[in-house]
Write a protein that holds these residues in place. Structure first.
Motif, mmCIF file in Angstrom:
data_model
loop_
_atom_site.group_PDB
_atom_site.id
_atom_site.type_symbol
_atom_site.label_atom_id
_atom_site.label_comp_id
_atom_site.label_asym_id
_atom_site.label_seq_id
_atom_site.Cartn_x
_atom_site.Cartn_y
_atom_site.Cartn_z
ATOM 1 N N GLN A 38 9.128 45.809 -11.653
ATOM 2 C CA GLN A 38 8.656 47.164 -12.007
ATOM 3 C C GLN A 38 9.555 48.244 -11.400
ATOM 4 O OE1 GLN A 38 4.596 47.278 -10.717
ATOM 5 N NE2 GLN A 38 3.813 46.199 -12.559
ATOM 6 N N VAL A 39 10.009 48.003 -10.173
ATOM 7 C CA VAL A 39 10.925 48.972 -9.515
ATOM 8 C C VAL A 39 12.267 49.021 -10.264
ATOM 9 C CG1 VAL A 39 12.221 49.478 -7.409
ATOM 10 C CG2 VAL A 39 9.820 48.739 -7.285
ATOM 11 N N SER A 40 12.696 47.854 -10.644
ATOM 12 C CA SER A 40 13.976 47.783 -11.356
ATOM 13 C C SER A 40 13.878 48.400 -12.738
ATOM 14 C CB SER A 40 14.428 46.318 -11.480
ATOM 15 O OG SER A 40 14.603 45.754 -10.200
ATOM 16 N N ALA A 41 12.684 48.446 -13.341
ATOM 17 C CA ALA A 41 12.490 48.978 -14.701
ATOM 18 C C ALA A 41 12.709 50.482 -14.758
ATOM 19 C CB ALA A 41 11.088 48.621 -15.195
ATOM 20 N N LEU A 42 12.545 51.092 -13.643
ATOM 21 C CA LEU A 42 12.749 52.540 -13.615
ATOM 22 C C LEU A 42 14.220 52.893 -13.749
ATOM 23 C CD1 LEU A 42 10.244 53.451 -10.764
ATOM 24 C CD2 LEU A 42 9.904 53.708 -13.214
ATOM 25 N N SER A 66 16.532 51.689 -15.777
ATOM 26 C CA SER A 66 17.071 51.856 -17.134
ATOM 27 C C SER A 66 16.036 51.481 -18.160
ATOM 28 C CB SER A 66 18.317 51.002 -17.312
ATOM 29 O OG SER A 66 17.978 49.652 -17.222
ATOM 30 N N GLU A 67 16.194 52.155 -19.296
ATOM 31 C CA GLU A 67 15.238 51.905 -20.358
ATOM 32 C C GLU A 67 15.416 50.519 -20.910
ATOM 33 O OE1 GLU A 67 12.240 53.281 -21.834
ATOM 34 O OE2 GLU A 67 12.919 54.706 -20.367
ATOM 35 N N GLU A 68 16.632 50.136 -21.031
ATOM 36 C CA GLU A 68 16.896 48.819 -21.569
ATOM 37 C C GLU A 68 16.318 47.750 -20.659
ATOM 38 O OE1 GLU A 68 21.047 48.492 -22.087
ATOM 39 O OE2 GLU A 68 21.161 49.956 -23.723
ATOM 40 N N GLU A 69 16.589 48.023 -19.404
ATOM 41 C CA GLU A 69 16.053 47.055 -18.444
ATOM 42 C C GLU A 69 14.542 47.092 -18.453
ATOM 43 O OE1 GLU A 69 17.743 47.962 -14.699
ATOM 44 O OE2 GLU A 69 19.720 47.117 -15.196
ATOM 45 N N LYS A 70 14.003 48.347 -18.790
ATOM 46 C CA LYS A 70 12.544 48.493 -18.832
ATOM 47 C C LYS A 70 11.929 47.607 -19.899
ATOM 48 C CE LYS A 70 8.938 51.962 -19.296
ATOM 49 N NZ LYS A 70 8.654 53.382 -19.503
ATOM 50 N N VAL A 71 12.617 47.641 -21.096
ATOM 51 C CA VAL A 71 12.081 46.808 -22.176
ATOM 52 C C VAL A 71 12.112 45.330 -21.772
ATOM 53 C CG1 VAL A 71 12.412 46.061 -24.554
ATOM 54 C CG2 VAL A 71 12.727 48.473 -23.933
ATOM 55 N N VAL A 72 13.300 45.027 -21.210
ATOM 56 C CA VAL A 72 13.439 43.623 -20.785
ATOM 57 C C VAL A 72 12.411 43.288 -19.705
ATOM 58 C CG1 VAL A 72 14.986 41.965 -19.731
ATOM 59 C CG2 VAL A 72 15.867 43.576 -21.426
ATOM 60 N N LEU A 73 12.281 44.252 -18.806
ATOM 61 C CA LEU A 73 11.331 44.010 -17.701
ATOM 62 C C LEU A 73 9.889 43.899 -18.197
ATOM 63 C CD1 LEU A 73 12.812 46.311 -14.913
ATOM 64 C CD2 LEU A 73 12.753 43.816 -14.956
ATOM 65 N N HIS A 90 9.076 42.943 -21.112
ATOM 66 C CA HIS A 90 8.930 41.605 -21.714
ATOM 67 C C HIS A 90 8.722 40.552 -20.624
ATOM 68 C CE1 HIS A 90 9.375 38.333 -24.520
ATOM 69 N NE2 HIS A 90 10.373 37.813 -23.747
ATOM 70 N N ARG A 91 9.499 40.656 -19.536
ATOM 71 C CA ARG A 91 9.378 39.689 -18.451
ATOM 72 C C ARG A 91 8.048 39.831 -17.707
ATOM 73 N NH1 ARG A 91 15.368 39.641 -15.547
ATOM 74 N NH2 ARG A 91 16.498 38.685 -17.317
ATOM 75 N N VAL A 92 7.648 41.158 -17.628
ATOM 76 C CA VAL A 92 6.351 41.376 -16.937
ATOM 77 C C VAL A 92 5.223 40.692 -17.677
ATOM 78 C CG1 VAL A 92 4.626 43.171 -16.418
ATOM 79 C CG2 VAL A 92 7.010 43.485 -15.747
ATOM 80 N N ARG A 93 5.270 40.868 -19.037
ATOM 81 C CA ARG A 93 4.227 40.194 -19.815
ATOM 82 C C ARG A 93 4.242 38.675 -19.593
ATOM 83 N NH1 ARG A 93 5.669 44.160 -23.609
ATOM 84 N NH2 ARG A 93 7.052 42.698 -24.691
ATOM 85 N N GLU A 94 5.463 38.148 -19.600
ATOM 86 C CA GLU A 94 5.580 36.708 -19.369
ATOM 87 C C GLU A 94 5.066 36.342 -17.976
ATOM 88 O OE1 GLU A 94 9.622 35.703 -19.987
ATOM 89 O OE2 GLU A 94 9.487 35.729 -22.191
ATOM 90 N N THR A 95 5.490 37.224 -17.021
ATOM 91 C CA THR A 95 5.054 36.937 -15.641
ATOM 92 C C THR A 95 3.536 37.032 -15.508
ATOM 93 O OG1 THR A 95 7.143 37.826 -14.822
ATOM 94 C CG2 THR A 95 5.350 37.580 -13.218
#
Length: 618
Positions: free
Chosen positions: A405-409, A411-418, A420-425
């Motif tokens: 979540q900290v890393s998602a802030l 970049s937006e791209e990373e946010k989308v990826v994050l 997606h990963r958050v949902r998986e997590t």
């Protein structure tokens, strides 16, 4: 100095006296009489009923003779041997053994002598009666039958049956023993003297019991047998010593005498002719007269009141019998209590074995429950470790989510990826949480099972303690319950084989007493003046005898049935070719319904004159 005179020791000689079960040796003075030797033997064996017995020996010529009591022993034609041998035997027989024999030693000596006569075939005994008598002989020798002690074959060394009976049937010794033991087992509870008395009661009804036979001839030179017994004088055909043809009871005989070989019997009826016969030797007539005098004296003695000595002996015998019965009842009670104690012990041992089995099973169940508890505890420990591991993984996942979540802030791209990963997590964390919850529930269930296993373990231990305590209390409590038992009552079946009808020794005695009323008899060494029983005593005695006879016949019914079955059983194994003359004569008498007493009653029915005439015509 006066001469010293030394008294010489009296000259002595040795004698050996043999009874039916003992042997004694004495040293007698040369002048000792037969009475002295006889009294010495009687005192040695404790015999008081001396009037039945005598001392028998074989003289120099090989003939059987009886020792005379009024003469010196050395003056009686003894054989030239040292020691001189004598047989102590019954010379005279009682009419009714149960009523007349008082002492146990008297009864025992008669039992041994009669038994020996039957085995030696001097007295004829039917096969089925021989088996019954053998069973009483075994009871007298061995006591009560015990299956655990007496194994098959224990009678193989005993002489129990006449050789004539053994030869006549196709049966092995084991088959004979089996039939003897079958009757022997029914005599349980009989003492030795009771078994011997039953033996004698059956034997006295045999035709040849108590009869002394002598070869004689009548005026036609016909060979005949003269029989002398306790009831009178009988005459038999030469080929038939079972059934007498003529009988003279003692109550009908007035005088007996002989001259050389000629023997004369004078009847009471003076109109009747004399009964005359001829013996082959003078010594035979002497012996016949001696036996006639002795039997007649006993015949008259039985019909007089008992002497003080006999009354005293009967009282002592009665007291001794009562004492032995009390002692026997006490011993039987002790034996019964011992048997009950053994049964109780066996029952307690059985219960103890049962309790031990139950305790062993409970112990096994306890061990199994302990193993189950250990296994459940191990499973619970593993479940707790897995739950801790899952919780640690959930914590790491949560940290990883926070980091993402900290890393998602950034970049937006990373946010989308994050995202997606958050949902998986989140999905992973949800699954891990569900697994953790499930593992926790399993851990709780395992803890509950562990608690239940410990409770079962505790219950099994309590039950084991209770089982080990209760059997001891039951054992101690049961030992106090065998104190009072009812004393057993005894009743032994009695049997009289030959008297199937109403004729008994007592009945004959009653008839003889009627016949001898107002009779007179002059005989050598016999006393004419006699004190007879009163009419009231006779009537009372007759009533008692009849009552006892009815009771006796009722008791003997069971044994009669047994004998009948035994006779039918062994009849199929009979060898007809080996049947003796006496067997054939006995079977004829049985078919005609004749017994010893019915025959005597029939042949005594005629007058003395008719009997003498019949004798001369033989």
């Amino acid at each position: 100095m006066p001469w010293l005179t030394l008294k010489r020791a009296p000259k002595t000689f040795d004698v050996r006296v043999t009874t039916m079960d003992a042997e004694m040796e004495f040293s007698l003075e040369w002048k000792s009489t037969g009475r002295h030797l006889f009294d010495l033997v009687c005192r040695t064996i404790g015999l008081r009923e001396t009037w039945y017995f005598g001392l028998q020996y074989i003289d120099k010529k090989g003939y059987t003779a009886w020792l005379k009591f009024d003469r010196k022993v050395r003056d009686q034609d003894l054989p030239n041997e040292e020691p001189v041998n004598f047989l102590f035997m019954a010379k005279f027989y009682p009419e009714a053994v149960e009523e007349e024999l008082i002492q146990e030693i008297t009864q025992h000596l008669f039992f041994l002598q009669v038994k020996q006569c039957i085995l030696n075939m001097d007295i004829y005994c039917p096969p089925e009666a021989s088996v019954l008598l053998a069973s009483y002989a075994v009871q007298a020798k061995y006591g009560d039958y015990d299956r655990s002690v007496y194994q098959p074959g224990f009678l193989c060394n005993d002489d129990l049956l006449p050789q004539r009976v053994l030869d006549q049937y196709k049966m092995t010794p084991q088959m004979w023993e089996e039939r003897i033991v079958g009757l022997y087992a029914d005599h349980r509870g009989m003492t030795r003297d009771e078994a011997e008395m039953e033996y004698l009661k059956i034997a006295q009804d045999l035709e040849m019991y108590g009869v002394n036979y002598f070869h004689i001839k009548n005026k036609k030179d016909t060979d005949l047998w003269l029989g002398v017994d306790a009831l009178g004088v009988n005459v038999y055909e030469y080929n038939n010593r079972l059934t007498p043809k003529i009988s003279f009871p003692w109550s009908e005989i007035r005088n007996i005498s002989f001259h050389d070989k000629r023997f004369v019997i004078k009847p009471v009826d003076k109109k009747a002719p004399d009964f005359v016969f001829f013996a082959p030797k003078l010594r035979v007539n002497k012996l016949v007269l001696e036996l006639c005098v002795g039997n007649h004296e006993l015949f008259m003695r039985r019909r007089k009141l008992d002497s003080m000595e006999v009354q005293q002996m009967k009282a002592q015998a009665k007291e001794e019998k009562a004492r032995k019965q009390i002692e026997r009842a006490r011993l039987l009670r002790e034996k019964q209590l011992r048997e009950e104690a053994v049964r109780e012990k066996e029952e307690l041992e059985r219960k103890l074995a049962l309790f031990q089995d139950e305790a062993r099973m409970a112990n096994d169940a306890l061990l199994r429950s302990e193993e189950t508890a250990d296994l459940l505890a191990e499973k619970a420990k593993i479940a707790e470790e897995e739950a801790m591991l899952l919780a640690q993984k959930a914590s790491e996942a949560e940290q990883e989510m926070n980091r993402l979540q900290v890393s998602a802030l950034r970049s937006e791209e990373e946010k989308v990826v994050l995202e997606h990963r958050v949902r998986e997590t989140e999905l992973i964390a949800l699954r891990i949480a569900e697994d953790s919850e499930r593992r926790a529930k399993e851990a709780e269930e395992l803890k509950e099972q562990l608690i239940k296993a410990k409770e079962n373990e505790k219950f099994a231990k309590d039950k084991l303690i209770e089982l080990t305590r209760n059997p001891l209390n039951d054992t101690l409590g049961s030992e106090t319950k065998t104190e009072q038992k009812k004393e057993p009552q005894y009743g032994y079946p009695q049997f009289n084989y030959m008297t199937g009808d109403a004729i008994t020794n007592e009945h004959l005695r009653e008839l003889d007493m009627r016949l001898e009323h107002e009779m007179s008899l002059s005989m050598d060494s016999a006393d004419n003046s006699m004190e007879l029983l009163s009419d009231n005593d006779v009537e009372q005695l007759s009533r008692e005898i009849e009552k006892e006879r009815m009771e006796y016949m009722e008791k003997s019914k069971h044994l009669q049935e047994q004998l009948s079955e035994l006779k039918k059983e062994i009849e199929v194994l009979k060898d007809e070719d080996k049947e003796t003359q006496y067997d054939k004569l006995h079977n004829i008498n049985v078919e005609m319904g004749e017994t010893k007493y019915s025959t005597l009653k029939r042949i005594k029915a005629g007058t003395a004159k008719a009997r003498v005439a019949f004798f001369e015509e033989l």
